[in-house]
Structure formats: C-alpha cells, structure tokens
Design a protein around this motif. Structure first.
Motif, PDB file in Angstrom:
ATOM      1  N   ASP A   3     -41.990  14.841   0.373  1.00 37.66           N
ATOM      2  CA  ASP A   3     -42.128  15.983  -0.404  1.00 37.66           C
ATOM      3  C   ASP A   3     -40.678  17.085  -0.293  1.00 37.66           C
ATOM      4  OD1 ASP A   3     -44.492  15.001  -1.706  1.00 37.66           O
ATOM      5  OD2 ASP A   3     -45.534  16.201  -0.059  1.00 37.66           O
ATOM      6  N   ILE A   4     -40.576  17.245   0.819  1.00 43.65           N
ATOM      7  CA  ILE A   4     -39.543  18.364   1.074  1.00 43.65           C
ATOM      8  C   ILE A   4     -38.052  17.914   0.797  1.00 43.65           C
ATOM      9  CG2 ILE A   4     -38.631  20.242   2.526  1.00 43.65           C
ATOM     10  CD1 ILE A   4     -41.526  20.454   3.650  1.00 43.65           C
ATOM     11  N   GLU A   5     -37.934  16.681   1.466  1.00 42.57           N
ATOM     12  CA  GLU A   5     -36.602  16.181   1.295  1.00 42.57           C
ATOM     13  C   GLU A   5     -36.355  15.658  -0.239  1.00 42.57           C
ATOM     14  OE1 GLU A   5     -33.602  12.877   3.480  1.00 42.57           O
ATOM     15  OE2 GLU A   5     -35.707  12.979   4.062  1.00 42.57           O
ATOM     16  N   ASP A   6     -37.248  15.284  -1.011  1.00 45.28           N
ATOM     17  CA  ASP A   6     -37.069  15.031  -2.393  1.00 45.28           C
ATOM     18  C   ASP A   6     -36.804  16.037  -3.097  1.00 45.28           C
ATOM     19  OD1 ASP A   6     -37.872  12.174  -2.081  1.00 45.28           O
ATOM     20  OD2 ASP A   6     -39.731  12.410  -2.645  1.00 45.28           O
ATOM     21  N   ALA A   7     -37.337  17.124  -2.689  1.00 44.66           N
ATOM     22  CA  ALA A   7     -37.319  18.611  -3.545  1.00 44.66           C
ATOM     23  C   ALA A   7     -35.847  19.048  -3.202  1.00 44.66           C
ATOM     24  CB  ALA A   7     -38.296  19.775  -2.953  1.00 44.66           C
ATOM     25  N   ASP A  12     -30.094  19.883  -5.401  1.00 48.69           N
ATOM     26  CA  ASP A  12     -29.098  19.243  -5.432  1.00 48.69           C
ATOM     27  C   ASP A  12     -28.540  18.904  -6.670  1.00 48.69           C
ATOM     28  OD1 ASP A  12     -28.027  19.773  -2.788  1.00 48.69           O
ATOM     29  OD2 ASP A  12     -28.396  18.029  -1.726  1.00 48.69           O
ATOM     30  N   ARG A  13     -29.252  17.928  -7.333  1.00 50.22           N
ATOM     31  CA  ARG A  13     -28.842  17.689  -8.592  1.00 50.22           C
ATOM     32  C   ARG A  13     -28.593  18.674  -9.678  1.00 50.22           C
ATOM     33  NH1 ARG A  13     -32.108  13.235  -6.761  1.00 50.22           N
ATOM     34  NH2 ARG A  13     -34.078  13.943  -8.140  1.00 50.22           N
ATOM     35  N   GLU A  14     -29.472  19.623  -9.310  1.00 50.45           N
ATOM     36  CA  GLU A  14     -29.586  20.668 -10.342  1.00 50.45           C
ATOM     37  C   GLU A  14     -28.179  21.497 -10.271  1.00 50.45           C
ATOM     38  OE1 GLU A  14     -32.745  23.241  -9.582  1.00 50.45           O
ATOM     39  OE2 GLU A  14     -34.331  21.938 -10.431  1.00 50.45           O
ATOM     40  N   GLY A  97     -30.157  32.162   0.168  1.00 48.04           N
ATOM     41  CA  GLY A  97     -31.394  31.832   0.700  1.00 48.04           C
ATOM     42  C   GLY A  97     -31.811  30.852  -0.365  1.00 48.04           C
ATOM     43  N   ILE A  98     -33.299  30.344  -0.391  1.00 50.04           N
ATOM     44  CA  ILE A  98     -33.550  29.397  -1.306  1.00 50.04           C
ATOM     45  C   ILE A  98     -35.169  30.226  -1.626  1.00 50.04           C
ATOM     46  CG2 ILE A  98     -32.572  27.447  -0.232  1.00 50.04           C
ATOM     47  CD1 ILE A  98     -35.303  26.758   1.313  1.00 50.04           C
ATOM     48  N   THR A  99     -35.359  29.352  -2.983  1.00 52.11           N
ATOM     49  CA  THR A  99     -36.618  29.826  -3.468  1.00 52.11           C
ATOM     50  C   THR A  99     -37.768  28.641  -3.429  1.00 52.11           C
ATOM     51  OG1 THR A  99     -35.824  31.493  -4.918  1.00 52.11           O
ATOM     52  CG2 THR A  99     -37.939  30.632  -5.517  1.00 52.11           C
ATOM     53  N   ILE A 100     -38.933  28.818  -2.854  1.00 47.03           N
ATOM     54  CA  ILE A 100     -39.936  27.793  -2.893  1.00 47.03           C
ATOM     55  C   ILE A 100     -40.807  27.817  -3.678  1.00 47.03           C
ATOM     56  CG2 ILE A 100     -41.484  26.632  -1.368  1.00 47.03           C
ATOM     57  CD1 ILE A 100     -39.309  26.926   0.879  1.00 47.03           C
ATOM     58  N   GLU A 101     -41.338  26.806  -4.517  1.00 46.52           N
ATOM     59  CA  GLU A 101     -42.564  27.020  -5.297  1.00 46.52           C
ATOM     60  C   GLU A 101     -43.502  25.898  -4.917  1.00 46.52           C
ATOM     61  OE1 GLU A 101     -43.700  26.386 -10.227  1.00 46.52           O
ATOM     62  OE2 GLU A 101     -41.847  27.125  -9.513  1.00 46.52           O
ATOM     63  N   PHE A 181     -44.428  20.413  -4.974  1.00 40.90           N
ATOM     64  CA  PHE A 181     -43.310  21.319  -3.836  1.00 40.90           C
ATOM     65  C   PHE A 181     -41.826  21.335  -4.741  1.00 40.90           C
ATOM     66  CE2 PHE A 181     -40.178  22.105  -0.729  1.00 40.90           C
ATOM     67  CZ  PHE A 181     -40.643  23.077   0.030  1.00 40.90           C
ATOM     68  N   ASP A 182     -41.216  22.467  -4.936  1.00 44.32           N
ATOM     69  CA  ASP A 182     -39.962  22.577  -5.586  1.00 44.32           C
ATOM     70  C   ASP A 182     -39.114  23.425  -4.846  1.00 44.32           C
ATOM     71  OD1 ASP A 182     -37.843  21.309  -7.216  1.00 44.32           O
ATOM     72  OD2 ASP A 182     -38.415  23.107  -8.711  1.00 44.32           O
TER      73      ASP A 182
END
Length: 185
Positions: A3-7, A12-14, A97-101, A181-182
C-alpha cells in the motif's frame, strides 16, 4: 508492491509536468533510452522477447497484446521525468515533508487506566521532512511494506497522537488493516 509503495509511486506521478508518451512505439523508445539503448534490458523489464521489442522499434508491430500493454503502463511512469520526481522527493525530504491521508485501524499500547482499544480512523496528517526522508530511503533500499508501515506509524504516533510530545507520553501506536492510503508531497 504494498500500500505505501503504491502511494509513493502515485505521488511521484502527480509530480509530472507533462503526460508520458501514449503510443507503444514512443513508450518503448523511452524505455530503450532509459536502459541506455539495451533492447535486451527493456525486453526483460517488460517480460517479452528482445525480438518483440525490436519489432515495435522497427514499426512492424503497432498494437500490443494485453500483457505487454499492462507492462508498458506499469514501467513507463517509472522512467518518465526522473529529474522532476527526484527534485520533488528532495524537496519533501529536506523542507516540505509529506502529507498522509489514510483510513486504517490503529491499535494502541498505553498505560493502565486509559483506552487501548483499536479502532478505524481516517487521518490526514502532515509529517515533517525527517519521516519523508526515512520513507524514501527505506523504499530505495527495498524495505518491505511492513517496515515502511512502521515508519509511517511512528510518524503518526509522534505528530498526531502524541502531538509532538505534548500529550500521551507512553502511547505506542500500531498501524494495521489499511483501507485507504495516499501520500502527497
């Protein structure tokens, strides 16, 4: 992939500033360029024969079978705009940093007299650059999804549940049963 690696790959694609190539010929040319001209490496990456790759490059084939089309859809974004992705990751790991949803079950280990029942929560939390850096490093080193979940759980524990050390000193958070997870950076 977990899940996390996919997110992380979706995030990255965004970062792309342009769309990746759409035609099979352009996609295969991109992969050949990324592999420094090696049609053998591209064939191995796509799970087809080297001759198949050469046929697409020569224009003898134009429409890929489903398996090859799926492989192209999976592999092309991995090599598209590497400097753009690298710049965004560096910015996330050093300053932004990163934002996790996420929507997942969180379990707790807490002192006696407090609630430790796990429950499903939906959280959107901004994690500081140190957690982004640790997550990117773990992904590059080929860490398992469980190890990356541990990094995310630690970040959520410190930033959200402990509020940066202002409450819940002895709380330990487990991050299990991920529904969604995103990541964005």
């Amino acid at each position: 992939m977990g899940d996390i690696e996919d997110a992380l790959d979706r995030a990255d694609r965004e970062a792309f500033t342009r769309e990746p190539p759409k035609t099979p010929l352009a996609q295969i040319r991109l992969l050949v360029r990324a592999e420094k001209g090696s049609t053998r490496a591209v064939a191995a990456r796509l799970g087809v024969s080297q001759r198949t790759v050469e046929r697409y490059l020569a224009g003898q084939r134009k429409t890929p079978q489903k398996r090859l089309a799926d492989a192209l859809r999976r592999e092309v974004p991995k090599v598209w705009q590497p400097r753009v992705r690298q710049r965004r990751r560096k910015q996330a790991a050093t300053t932004a940093g990163i934002t996790i949803e996420t929507r997942a079950r969180f379990g707790y280990t807490a002192p006696i007299g407090t609630t430790d029942d796990g429950r499903v929560r939906r959280l959107t939390v901004h994690l500081p650059p140190e957690y982004a850096r640790r997550l990117f490093d773990a992904q590059q080193q080929g860490a398992s999804d469980q190890q990356m979940r541990g990094i995310v759980a630690e970040g959520l524990q410190e930033i959200y549940f402990k509020d940066g050390g202002r409450r819940a000193d002895n709380l330990e958070v487990e991050f299990t049963s991920i529904d969604y997870f995103d990541v964005s950076f």
